[in-house]
Design a protein around this motif. Structure first.
Motif, PDB file in Angstrom:
ATOM      1  N   PRO A 119       0.863  -1.176   0.000  1.00  0.00           N
ATOM      2  CA  PRO A 119       0.000   0.000   0.000  1.00  0.00           C
ATOM      3  C   PRO A 119       0.903   1.230   0.000  1.00  0.00           C
ATOM      4  O   PRO A 119       1.844   1.290   0.792  1.00  0.00           O
ATOM      5  N   ILE A 120       0.650   2.173  -0.875  1.00  0.00           N
ATOM      6  CA  ILE A 120       1.620   3.272  -1.016  1.00  0.00           C
ATOM      7  C   ILE A 120       1.657   4.150   0.230  1.00  0.00           C
ATOM      8  O   ILE A 120       2.664   4.771   0.531  1.00  0.00           O
ATOM      9  N   LEU A 121       0.566   4.179   0.992  1.00  0.00           N
ATOM     10  CA  LEU A 121       0.535   5.015   2.197  1.00  0.00           C
ATOM     11  C   LEU A 121       0.964   4.246   3.442  1.00  0.00           C
ATOM     12  O   LEU A 121       0.858   4.758   4.553  1.00  0.00           O
ATOM     13  N   SER A 122       1.430   3.028   3.255  1.00  0.00           N
ATOM     14  CA  SER A 122       1.789   2.213   4.409  1.00  0.00           C
ATOM     15  C   SER A 122       2.873   2.877   5.250  1.00  0.00           C
ATOM     16  O   SER A 122       3.900   3.310   4.731  1.00  0.00           O
ATOM     17  N   PRO A 123       2.681   2.979   6.566  1.00  0.00           N
ATOM     18  CA  PRO A 123       3.700   3.546   7.437  1.00  0.00           C
ATOM     19  C   PRO A 123       4.923   2.644   7.536  1.00  0.00           C
ATOM     20  O   PRO A 123       5.953   3.063   8.071  1.00  0.00           O
ATOM     21  N   ASN A 124       4.827   1.425   7.022  1.00  0.00           N
ATOM     22  CA  ASN A 124       5.953   0.513   7.080  1.00  0.00           C
ATOM     23  C   ASN A 124       6.971   0.740   5.966  1.00  0.00           C
ATOM     24  O   ASN A 124       8.011   0.104   5.938  1.00  0.00           O
ATOM     25  N   ILE A 125       6.635   1.628   5.047  1.00  0.00           N
ATOM     26  CA  ILE A 125       7.613   1.957   4.012  1.00  0.00           C
ATOM     27  C   ILE A 125       8.471   3.104   4.516  1.00  0.00           C
ATOM     28  O   ILE A 125       7.954   4.169   4.865  1.00  0.00           O
ATOM     29  N   ASP A 126       9.775   2.857   4.589  1.00  0.00           N
ATOM     30  CA  ASP A 126      10.687   3.892   5.064  1.00  0.00           C
ATOM     31  C   ASP A 126      10.959   4.898   3.958  1.00  0.00           C
ATOM     32  O   ASP A 126      10.810   6.091   4.130  1.00  0.00           O
ATOM     33  N   LYS A 127      11.412   4.383   2.805  1.00  0.00           N
ATOM     34  CA  LYS A 127      11.573   5.259   1.645  1.00  0.00           C
ATOM     35  C   LYS A 127      11.567   4.438   0.366  1.00  0.00           C
ATOM     36  O   LYS A 127      11.691   3.210   0.399  1.00  0.00           O
ATOM     37  N   ILE A 128      11.398   5.131  -0.740  1.00  0.00           N
ATOM     38  CA  ILE A 128      11.408   4.476  -2.048  1.00  0.00           C
ATOM     39  C   ILE A 128      12.452   5.176  -2.909  1.00  0.00           C
ATOM     40  O   ILE A 128      12.467   6.405  -2.996  1.00  0.00           O
ATOM     41  N   GLU A 129      13.353   4.383  -3.505  1.00  0.00           N
ATOM     42  CA  GLU A 129      14.356   4.952  -4.411  1.00  0.00           C
ATOM     43  C   GLU A 129      14.018   4.550  -5.835  1.00  0.00           C
ATOM     44  O   GLU A 129      13.741   3.385  -6.104  1.00  0.00           O
ATOM     45  N   LEU A 130      14.096   5.503  -6.726  1.00  0.00           N
ATOM     46  CA  LEU A 130      13.911   5.202  -8.145  1.00  0.00           C
ATOM     47  C   LEU A 130      15.276   4.859  -8.721  1.00  0.00           C
ATOM     48  O   LEU A 130      16.176   5.684  -8.760  1.00  0.00           O
ATOM     49  N   VAL A 131      15.445   3.590  -9.141  1.00  0.00           N
ATOM     50  CA  VAL A 131      16.748   3.144  -9.606  1.00  0.00           C
ATOM     51  C   VAL A 131      16.893   3.364 -11.107  1.00  0.00           C
ATOM     52  O   VAL A 131      17.898   3.862 -11.592  1.00  0.00           O
ATOM     53  N   LYS A 132      15.849   2.968 -11.837  1.00  0.00           N
ATOM     54  CA  LYS A 132      15.932   2.994 -13.290  1.00  0.00           C
ATOM     55  C   LYS A 132      14.535   3.241 -13.846  1.00  0.00           C
ATOM     56  O   LYS A 132      13.565   2.681 -13.339  1.00  0.00           O
ATOM     57  N   GLN A 133      14.473   4.074 -14.882  1.00  0.00           N
ATOM     58  CA  GLN A 133      13.171   4.272 -15.515  1.00  0.00           C
ATOM     59  C   GLN A 133      13.070   3.391 -16.744  1.00  0.00           C
ATOM     60  O   GLN A 133      13.986   3.344 -17.553  1.00  0.00           O
ATOM     61  N   GLY A 134      11.981   2.667 -16.871  1.00  0.00           N
ATOM     62  CA  GLY A 134      11.825   1.742 -17.984  1.00  0.00           C
ATOM     63  C   GLY A 134      10.915   2.296 -19.058  1.00  0.00           C
ATOM     64  O   GLY A 134      10.041   3.120 -18.804  1.00  0.00           O
ATOM     65  N   GLN A 135      11.162   1.817 -20.287  1.00  0.00           N
ATOM     66  CA  GLN A 135      10.308   2.216 -21.407  1.00  0.00           C
ATOM     67  C   GLN A 135       9.367   1.054 -21.700  1.00  0.00           C
ATOM     68  O   GLN A 135       9.799   0.016 -22.214  1.00  0.00           O
ATOM     69  N   VAL A 136       8.111   1.169 -21.346  1.00  0.00           N
ATOM     70  CA  VAL A 136       7.160   0.087 -21.589  1.00  0.00           C
ATOM     71  C   VAL A 136       5.902   0.648 -22.242  1.00  0.00           C
ATOM     72  O   VAL A 136       5.647   1.848 -22.196  1.00  0.00           O
ATOM     73  N   ARG A 137       5.119  -0.245 -22.849  1.00  0.00           N
ATOM     74  CA  ARG A 137       3.939   0.211 -23.585  1.00  0.00           C
ATOM     75  C   ARG A 137       2.652  -0.089 -22.843  1.00  0.00           C
ATOM     76  O   ARG A 137       1.564   0.157 -23.314  1.00  0.00           O
ATOM     77  N   ARG A 138       2.764  -0.736 -21.697  1.00  0.00           N
ATOM     78  CA  ARG A 138       1.579  -1.134 -20.968  1.00  0.00           C
ATOM     79  C   ARG A 138       1.607  -0.574 -19.546  1.00  0.00           C
ATOM     80  O   ARG A 138       2.674  -0.238 -19.030  1.00  0.00           O
ATOM     81  N   ALA A 139       0.438  -0.488 -18.923  1.00  0.00           N
ATOM     82  CA  ALA A 139       0.369  -0.023 -17.543  1.00  0.00           C
ATOM     83  C   ALA A 139       0.514  -1.174 -16.563  1.00  0.00           C
ATOM     84  O   ALA A 139       0.896  -0.994 -15.420  1.00  0.00           O
TER      85      ALA A 139
END
Lengths: 210, 122
Positions: free
Chosen positions: B80-100
């Protein structure tokens, strides 16, 4: 026990943290009041004590003259919903008084919410009464997976008992959900957040009793 | 969404603001808080993988699924994106995709499971 009229706004969820764990709790946002006291019934005049309260703005042109004067007596504008509650403390409220959220609700209270459930139309016994259906499509069954089965037997009793659960109109009825916890009171906006779901569609009127 | 409902959900706006803007196809590193025994003992575990979907976006119920291959076994975790159990999120690599929703990743392994990196137009 006191009660108040409100409106279902919709559902969301929040995170609750206590010592042991964190939980994601589904909750419903209700707009509660402000309600106006439109009639005070007393034992002397009416035979019982009760408060009639009103909620929800209504246009004057859609209100009958009789009701217009009823609202005028309480010095208020026409309202949609009028509900009588017997459970208020006697003598606490006078005609024309306004009841707000924080007059009744505190965080942590346990409330019941009454609403009209969503209409489902004509439904079979599986949806309407929770019958389990036939349970399989083989062993001689044909075209009857969701049927109710036998209803009247043979020589005895040879009739259908009154009140037997059958298919029919489902939903659209008054339903009470009990023991919902008040998670949050937002008195400025007149909102409360209760745990779980409440009957009815968004924007429908509900009664909240404590 | 109802204006009044936004009042309730606005409470979590700062949680969301702390995280990078990631999409399906991106590789992220999620730092998850794990409590051992009592609540005071908390350690951080990292879960690095490809985001294969974001669901119920912009609501309090938003979740995202991260997939990685660990010891040859595909592992997916739903946060869950609002979970208090997530300390932080790092974006490592951005991908090129055609689907969601990258469900097709589940059937692929090795070279076939690569995702093209997004070209930056900077």
């Amino acid at each position: 026990m006191a009660g108040i009229i409100g409106k279902k706004i919709g559902m969301t969820n929040i995170f609750q943290t206590d010592e042991a764990s964190t939980k994601q709790v589904a909750c419903t946002l209700l707009q509660v009041g402000p309600c106006v006291v439109t009639q005070v019934k007393t034992k002397e005049t009416d035979g019982y004590n009760a408060l009639q309260i009103a909620f929800g703005e209504k246009k004057e042109k859609n209100t009958s003259k009789a009701m217009l004067n009823h609202f005028k007596k309480a010095n208020t504008t026409p309202k949609h919903r009028l509900v009588e509650f017997k459970s208020f403390e006697v003598g606490k409220y006078q005609l024309g008084d306004v009841i707000n959220v924080n007059d009744i609700f505190n965080e942590g209270d346990v409330v019941n919410v009454i609403g009209t459930s969503k209409g489902k139309g004509f439904q079979g016994v599986v949806k309407r009464h929770g019958f389990s259906g036939v349970g399989g499509s083989t062993h001689g069954q044909h075209d009857r997976q969701r049927h109710p089965g036998s209803v009247g037997a043979s020589s005895f009793p040879s009739r259908v008992f009154p009140g037997l659960r059958m298919a029919g109109r489902t939903g659209g009825k008054r339903v009470k959900t009990q023991n919902l916890k008040v998670l949050k009171v937002m008195s400025e906006q007149g909102l409360i957040l209760v745990s779980g779901s409440v009957p009815g569609a968004n924007n429908s009127y509900v009664l909240i009793e404590k | 969404m109802n204006e009044l409902m936004k009042l309730v959900e606005a409470e979590y706006a700062n949680v969301r603001a702390n995280y990078p803007n990631f999409k399906a196809g991106d590789t992220i590193n999620v730092h998850v808080k794990i409590s051992e025994g009592d609540a005071n003992k908390v350690r951080i575990q990292q879960f690095k993988g490809v985001v294969i979907q974001r669901k119920n976006t912009n609501t309090n119920g938003e979740t995202f699924t991260v997939r990685k291959v660990s010891n040859g076994v595909g592992v997916e975790r739903i946060f869950p994106i609002l979970s208090p159990n997530i300390d932080k999120i790092e974006l490592v690599k951005q991908g090129q995709v055609r689907r969601a929703r990258l469900y097709y990743m589940r059937g692929k392994s090795g070279k076939a499971a690569r995702i093209k990196e997004k070209k930056s137009h900077a």
